[in-house]
Design an enzyme around this catalytic site. Structure first.
Site, PDB file in Angstrom:
ATOM      1  CE1 TYR A   1     -17.026 -40.781  19.960  1.00  0.00           C
ATOM      2  CE2 TYR A   1     -18.541 -41.444  18.226  1.00  0.00           C
ATOM      3  CZ  TYR A   1     -17.534 -40.614  18.687  1.00  0.00           C
ATOM      4  OH  TYR A   1     -17.054 -39.607  17.876  1.00  0.00           O
TER       5      TYR A   1
ATOM      6  CB  SER B   1     -20.430 -38.216  16.294  1.00  0.00           C
ATOM      7  OG  SER B   1     -20.359 -39.330  15.416  1.00  0.00           O
TER       8      SER B   1
HETATM    9  N1  LIG Z   1     -12.412 -38.241  13.519  1.00  0.00           N
HETATM   10  C1  LIG Z   1     -13.673 -38.525  13.278  1.00  0.00           C
HETATM   11  O1  LIG Z   1     -14.020 -39.217  12.316  1.00  0.00           O
HETATM   12  C2  LIG Z   1     -14.753 -37.972  14.170  1.00  0.00           C
HETATM   13  C3  LIG Z   1     -16.086 -38.142  13.774  1.00  0.00           C
HETATM   14  C4  LIG Z   1     -17.094 -37.641  14.587  1.00  0.00           C
HETATM   15  C5  LIG Z   1     -16.781 -36.995  15.749  1.00  0.00           C
HETATM   16  N2  LIG Z   1     -15.481 -36.854  16.131  1.00  0.00           N
HETATM   17  C6  LIG Z   1     -15.207 -36.169  17.385  1.00  0.00           C
HETATM   18  O2  LIG Z   1     -14.302 -35.123  17.160  1.00  0.00           O
HETATM   19  C7  LIG Z   1     -13.547 -34.894  18.347  1.00  0.00           C
HETATM   20  C8  LIG Z   1     -12.064 -34.878  18.021  1.00  0.00           C
HETATM   21  O3  LIG Z   1     -11.703 -36.141  17.496  1.00  0.00           O
HETATM   22  P1  LIG Z   1     -10.361 -36.397  16.658  1.00  0.00           P
HETATM   23  O4  LIG Z   1     -10.717 -37.360  15.604  1.00  0.00           O
HETATM   24  O5  LIG Z   1      -9.744 -35.099  16.310  1.00  0.00           O
HETATM   25  O6  LIG Z   1      -9.496 -37.166  17.771  1.00  0.00           O
HETATM   26  P2  LIG Z   1      -7.939 -37.040  18.183  1.00  0.00           P
HETATM   27  O7  LIG Z   1      -7.679 -38.263  18.972  1.00  0.00           O
HETATM   28  O8  LIG Z   1      -7.100 -36.736  17.004  1.00  0.00           O
HETATM   29  O9  LIG Z   1      -7.906 -35.749  19.138  1.00  0.00           O
HETATM   30  C9  LIG Z   1      -8.553 -35.719  20.378  1.00  0.00           C
HETATM   31  C10 LIG Z   1      -7.837 -34.721  21.277  1.00  0.00           C
HETATM   32  O10 LIG Z   1      -8.603 -34.631  22.499  1.00  0.00           O
HETATM   33  C11 LIG Z   1      -7.694 -34.681  23.602  1.00  0.00           C
HETATM   34  N3  LIG Z   1      -8.412 -35.223  24.753  1.00  0.00           N
HETATM   35  C12 LIG Z   1      -8.984 -36.456  24.863  1.00  0.00           C
HETATM   36  N4  LIG Z   1      -9.553 -36.600  26.067  1.00  0.00           N
HETATM   37  C13 LIG Z   1      -9.355 -35.426  26.731  1.00  0.00           C
HETATM   38  C14 LIG Z   1      -9.715 -34.957  28.020  1.00  0.00           C
HETATM   39  N5  LIG Z   1     -10.385 -35.740  28.883  1.00  0.00           N
HETATM   40  N6  LIG Z   1      -9.372 -33.700  28.367  1.00  0.00           N
HETATM   41  C15 LIG Z   1      -8.660 -32.917  27.515  1.00  0.00           C
HETATM   42  N7  LIG Z   1      -8.283 -33.309  26.287  1.00  0.00           N
HETATM   43  C16 LIG Z   1      -8.627 -34.560  25.895  1.00  0.00           C
HETATM   44  C17 LIG Z   1      -6.560 -35.587  23.138  1.00  0.00           C
HETATM   45  O11 LIG Z   1      -5.382 -35.395  23.912  1.00  0.00           O
HETATM   46  C18 LIG Z   1      -6.410 -35.154  21.692  1.00  0.00           C
HETATM   47  O12 LIG Z   1      -5.532 -34.058  21.559  1.00  0.00           O
HETATM   48  C19 LIG Z   1     -13.967 -35.983  19.348  1.00  0.00           C
HETATM   49  O13 LIG Z   1     -14.955 -35.480  20.210  1.00  0.00           O
HETATM   50  C20 LIG Z   1     -14.567 -37.043  18.431  1.00  0.00           C
HETATM   51  O14 LIG Z   1     -15.506 -37.845  19.104  1.00  0.00           O
HETATM   52  C21 LIG Z   1     -14.446 -37.333  15.369  1.00  0.00           C
END
Ligand SMILES: NC(=O)c1ccc[n+]([C@@H]2O[C@H](COP(=O)([O-])OP(=O)(O)OC[C@H]3O[C@@H](n4cnc5c(N)ncnc54)[C@H](O)[C@@H]3O)[C@@H](O)[C@H]2O)c1
Length: 265
Positions: free
Chosen positions: A172, A159
């Site tokens: 985080y 991130s």
């Molecule tokens: N959306 C953003 O702005 C953003 C920015 C920077 C980083 N990220 C990172 O990107 C990644 C995905 O985020 P997103 O926005 O798509 O979130 P999201 O909530 O849409 O998807 C996350 C997915 O991970 C799964 N998950 C969570 N914990 C789990 C576990 N312990 N074991 C197996 N599966 C698990 C959930 O069931 C879900 O399907 C994360 O690591 C998040 O920190 C997101």
């Protein structure tokens, strides 16, 4: 012999740099948001896809979407990335069901926003378990077969908060910084075995995760992002395909920032 300094690669080899036909890509947290979009993008370039998620219904739905839309092979596996037995058994299931993983995307995660003194220890642990422990466990499990085969690509989803600071996200941000550093160390360790390890550091992308932010937080993010908006999950497809494919054959240990200019300020 051709002089490598002046010889240009063939048109065909340049055009096929993004081709992932027949490769097996495993995406954790692939049932939603960024993981779902990245899985789709890799499949559009020919990869067979394994969706690993603790939400098996979401994983199966996504796997079906990909098989129907892209025609590549898919597998949905239920696993909690921070549980060692789940990770080992998922890796075994994939090996037996599809074959050895060529591309590992460690993406599963969540976030909790609050000031330091309001955090419980359980919340702190949950963030470090899913991000740091989960990434470590999958790198180790899949890294074994990659090392045996002397090839593979690992992409860890970090991130921008692993690079720069913001308020109310201490555990985080610390976990994401750990992922950036884990990526660098593994890149060094695995380079002699033909394995590249990189990170993607997204800024604010519109997904179920960021939809949970309060309206004033979303407004502030929009205002402070030079491109003036949240990113879309599909805008992670180019970066993931680049890092997963031969287009990035000399890139390892890096962190690709995809943030609409947020950290450029
Ligand atoms: N959306 C953003 O702005 C953003 C920015 C920077 C980083 N990220 C990172 O990107 C990644 C995905 O985020 P997103 O926005 O798509 O979130 P999201 O909530 O849409 O998807 C996350 C997915 O991970 C799964 N998950 C969570 N914990 C789990 C576990 N312990 N074991 C197996 N599966 C698990 C959930 O069931 C879900 O399907 C994360 O690591 C998040 O920190 C997101």
């Amino acid at each position: 012999m051709k002089d490598l300094l002046t010889a240009l690669p063939s048109v065909e080899s340049v055009r096929s740099q993004n081709d992932l036909t027949g490769r097996i890509a495993l995406i954790t947290g692939g049932g939603s948001g960024l993981g779902r979009a990245m899985a789709w993008g890799l499949a559009c370039h020919g990869a067979n896809i394994v969706i690993v998620d603790r939400d098996i219904t979401a994983a199966e739905t996504c796997a079906r979407e990909i098989s129907a839309g892209c025609g590549t092979r898919t597998l949905a596996v239920r696993a909690d990335v921070n549980i060692e037995e789940d990770v080992e058994s998922a890796t075994k299931q994939v090996l037996e069901g599809l074959g050895p993983v060529d591309i590992l995307v460690n993406n599963a995660g969540h976030n909790i926003r609050k000031p330091l003194i309001d955090y419980t220890l359980a919340e702190f642990d949950s963030l470090h378990e899913v991000h740091v422990r989960g990434t470590f466990l999958f790198c180790r499990a899949v890294g074994r077969s990659m090392k045996e085969r002397q090839r593979g690509v690992i992409i860890n989803i970090a991130s921008v908060l692993g690079h720069v600071a913001a308020q109310n996200v201490a555990p985080y941000a610390a976990a994401k910084a750990a992922i950036v550093q884990l990526t660098r160390v593994l890149a060094l360790e695995l380079a002699p075995h033909g394995i590249r390890v990189n990170a993607i550091a997204p800024g604010y992308i519109d997904t179920p995760l960021t939809r949970q932010h309060a309206p004033e937080v979303r407004d502030r993010i929009t205002q402070t992002t030079p491109l003036g908006r949240f990113g879309q999950a599909r805008e992670l497809i180019g970066p993931i395909v680049f890092l997963a494919s031969d287009a990035s054959s000399f890139v390892t240990g890096s962190s690709l920032i995809v943030d609409g200019g947020w950290t450029a300020q």
